[in-house]
Design a protein around this motif. Sequence first.
Motif, short mmCIF file in Angstrom:
data_model
loop_
_atom_site.label_atom_id
_atom_site.label_comp_id
_atom_site.label_asym_id
_atom_site.label_seq_id
_atom_site.Cartn_x
_atom_site.Cartn_y
_atom_site.Cartn_z
N GLY A 98 23.91 65.48 65.54
CA GLY A 98 24.22 65.55 64.12
C GLY A 98 25.69 65.36 63.80
N ALA A 99 26.52 65.21 64.82
CA ALA A 99 27.96 65.16 64.57
C ALA A 99 28.37 63.89 63.84
N VAL A 100 29.33 64.04 62.92
CA VAL A 100 29.74 62.89 62.13
C VAL A 100 31.03 62.24 62.60
N ASP A 101 31.92 63.00 63.19
CA ASP A 101 33.14 62.39 63.70
C ASP A 101 33.64 63.17 64.92
N LEU A 102 34.75 62.75 65.44
CA LEU A 102 35.22 63.36 66.69
C LEU A 102 35.47 64.86 66.53
N ASP A 103 36.12 65.23 65.44
CA ASP A 103 36.34 66.65 65.21
C ASP A 103 35.04 67.42 65.24
N ASP A 104 34.05 66.83 64.62
CA ASP A 104 32.76 67.49 64.53
C ASP A 104 32.10 67.58 65.91
N VAL A 105 32.22 66.53 66.69
CA VAL A 105 31.67 66.56 68.05
C VAL A 105 32.29 67.71 68.83
N VAL A 106 33.60 67.81 68.77
CA VAL A 106 34.28 68.86 69.52
C VAL A 106 33.89 70.24 69.00
N ALA A 107 33.85 70.37 67.68
CA ALA A 107 33.50 71.67 67.10
C ALA A 107 32.08 72.07 67.49
N ARG A 108 31.17 71.12 67.42
CA ARG A 108 29.79 71.43 67.79
C ARG A 108 29.68 71.76 69.27
N SER A 299 33.57 59.12 77.98
CA SER A 299 32.60 58.18 77.41
C SER A 299 32.09 57.22 78.47
N GLY A 300 32.97 56.79 79.34
CA GLY A 300 32.50 55.88 80.38
C GLY A 300 32.22 56.65 81.65
N GLY A 301 32.46 56.02 82.79
CA GLY A 301 32.30 56.75 84.02
C GLY A 301 33.45 57.71 84.21
N GLU A 302 34.57 57.42 83.53
CA GLU A 302 35.77 58.18 83.81
C GLU A 302 35.93 59.37 82.87
N ALA A 326 25.47 70.07 81.83
CA ALA A 326 24.58 69.39 80.89
C ALA A 326 25.32 69.03 79.60
N VAL A 327 26.07 69.98 79.09
CA VAL A 327 26.79 69.72 77.84
C VAL A 327 27.79 68.57 78.03
N ALA A 328 28.51 68.62 79.14
CA ALA A 328 29.49 67.56 79.40
C ALA A 328 28.80 66.19 79.42
N ARG A 329 27.64 66.16 80.04
CA ARG A 329 26.92 64.90 80.14
C ARG A 329 26.55 64.37 78.75
N TYR A 330 26.01 65.25 77.90
CA TYR A 330 25.57 64.80 76.59
C TYR A 330 26.74 64.43 75.70
N VAL A 331 27.82 65.18 75.82
CA VAL A 331 29.00 64.83 75.02
C VAL A 331 29.49 63.45 75.42
N GLY A 332 29.48 63.18 76.72
CA GLY A 332 29.86 61.86 77.19
C GLY A 332 29.01 60.78 76.56
N GLN A 333 27.72 61.02 76.51
CA GLN A 333 26.82 60.05 75.88
C GLN A 333 27.18 59.81 74.42
N ILE A 334 27.37 60.92 73.71
CA ILE A 334 27.70 60.80 72.28
C ILE A 334 28.96 59.97 72.10
N LEU A 335 29.96 60.27 72.90
CA LEU A 335 31.23 59.55 72.76
C LEU A 335 31.04 58.06 73.07
N ALA A 336 30.20 57.76 74.06
CA ALA A 336 29.99 56.37 74.42
C ALA A 336 29.30 55.61 73.30
N GLU A 337 28.41 56.29 72.60
CA GLU A 337 27.67 55.63 71.52
C GLU A 337 28.56 55.29 70.34
#
Lengths: 338, 338
Positions: A98-108, A299-302, A326-337
């Motif tokens: 549901g996050a709308v921007d980077l700030d929101d991703v981090v906050a969530r 976001s990428g492999g790094e 798990a959280v780190a993995r999903y956040v990575g996915q979100i950032l990549a998208e």
Amino acid sequence: MLSERRLQVLRAIVQDYVGTEEPVGSKALTERHGLGVSPATVRNDMAALEEEGYIAQPHTSAGRIPTDKGYRLFVDKLAEVKPMTGPERRAIQNFLDGAVDLDDVVARTVRLLAQLTRQVAVVQYPSLTRSTVRHVELLPLAPARVMLVLITDTGRVEQRMIDCPAPFGETSLADLRARLNSRVAGRRFTDVPQLVEDLPEGFDVEDRGTVSTVLSTLLETLVEENEERLVIGGTANLTRFAHDFPLTIRPVLEALEEQVVLLRLLGEMQNPGMTVRIGHENAHEGLNSTSIVSVGYGSGGEAVAKLGVVGPTRMDYPGTMGAVRAVARYVGQILAES
Amino acid sequence: MLSERRLQVLRAIVQDYVGTEEPVGSKALTERHGLGVSPATVRNDMAALEEEGYIAQPHTSAGRIPTDKGYRLFVDKLAEVKPMTGPERRAIQNFLDGAVDLDDVVARTVRLLAQLTRQVAVVQYPSLTRSTVRHVELLPLAPARVMLVLITDTGRVEQRMIDCPAPFGETSLADLRARLNSRVAGRRFTDVPQLVEDLPEGFDVEDRGTVSTVLSTLLETLVEENEERLVIGGTANLTRFAHDFPLTIRPVLEALEEQVVLLRLLGEMQNPGMTVRIGHENAHEGLNSTSIVSVGYGSGGEAVAKLGVVGPTRMDYPGTMGAVRAVARYVGQILAES
DNA sequence: TCTGGCACTCGGCGCATACGAGTGCCAGCT
DNA sequence: AGCTGGCACTCGTATGCGCCGAGTGCCAGA
């Protein structure tokens, strides 16, 4: 080297102590875990474990609790990271989607992590060092005043005001913007300095001062923002340990507010993969009775930044590590998208 | 109506209790304050004050402590805001003057306020509602992708990605940017909607979709960002009240993390001037044993956001109010300068 | 209206005691 | 050689009791 059974005894002690928060005795151990030996035998094993410094007794006639060294062995050899269940995974994904921007991703993320682990969560903003420049924009605010806007591939935006040494025409500004972007767009931050080094030379003499000013501000921004920001949450969870706390909770809160300290600690943790720092392994004194579980995400492999959890040494390591990973993995996915 | 002396007794009780954190008895009162009457007389006054609900005894044979109502009367009639000393003023100014951007100003303010009051500090980011547009920038990132950057007069920068319904030429974009800025630059946010209402009509039919998208994103940004952010600090100060706390500290930490709650509370406080909410006057249950001192601050004469302090009802109101007021004043100056 | 005196209340503190979980050690068993 | 049951010992915690003193309310007198 410790025998297999002694390791099992240590594991059992850690698990029980984490569950009950009370020193665990030999009798309770044999009952709650099917060790197949008598309390007396376990007592001998305990004595050996204490001899080696893996466990200790708070008082002469009390049960044993693990030492930092005991937790260390547990984490390294005895514990498996507990994977998230299906529903948990879905919940994580839903919450982050549901996050709308980077700030929101981090906050969530910080809220989510605090909730999952019931501990204090720490999330570092994606680093600029490893990311690339998406775009640099220069906005004329006044004849001799320019705003620099830097946009990164992680969606981060930084802005700086620049007072120019001399008035600078709109066309010159557009020119500078175009040249600047053609050089640095898509490039890594670390490469920027040499990429723009000779840029002033292409300009009229009277403009070079301004161009240099703009460039040095840009470089400053890169360096300064290298001091990452971070967000913490779930501090209310600290009160769950009110028994021994009031005394312990204060230095922890203080350390958490000193972002510099936390950033240094996170930085010290080895980069790829998950790191667990237990008790006195943390350089900062206030965190001597806490453990930190952290992992890089990106976001990428790094990995571009880290996130993690701060809790009492007496924490559920397998569960916490599972949640953090798990959280780190999903956040990575979100950032990549995005 | 209470006699003059009874008011003085109440004042003395509040001051002593705030200082010692212990219930105050009649004898100690007459000694520490030159009331010129005997303990017995003070006891009578105390009985009257208790009758009226201004003070209470925690136990039958203990001294008195002020009630919320007592603190209210103290704040309204008996206390004077304590002005900062010269050195304090200079320290505030020095500390804030070093700030490099808005984020930094807010971060420094919250740290400063926490340190001065030794309590939890809350600072709301300057509101967009009352501020004006300094500049709107549109950056082409791809043929059908535009980044909107909004710069406010308070130095705040917001950005949004926009996916356009149709490709949009650079010249059209420059055109839109120019027209947009000529209409909204320097105007108040609340006025923006009607100012841009008919803007799409001036464009080619095939571009109108994109123009509308950009405009609605702009309006969205204004509305969304109306949900202010805030920053808190000094939570470690909560542990200074470890006596009664552990139980009290938890709901407070929880409330502080629920920014929505805090924002609503701040919003409820009347706008011009300083507001003090004492104990149960706070709608939120977790904050029933805390007081909030807040005041608006802003770059011009008008307040654009609020800042304040959250602490136990048993706080030094004059000192806290003085610090809050002074900090708000200096922050306003800093904002006006930049 | 204020004051000094007096009996009363009650929470906190120190102390002594009892309880029990847990230990270490040892002799004996397999 | 390793495991087990038994036993004496330790010591931290809970409980009960009595004392102390701060603080109160009330009353009679100035």
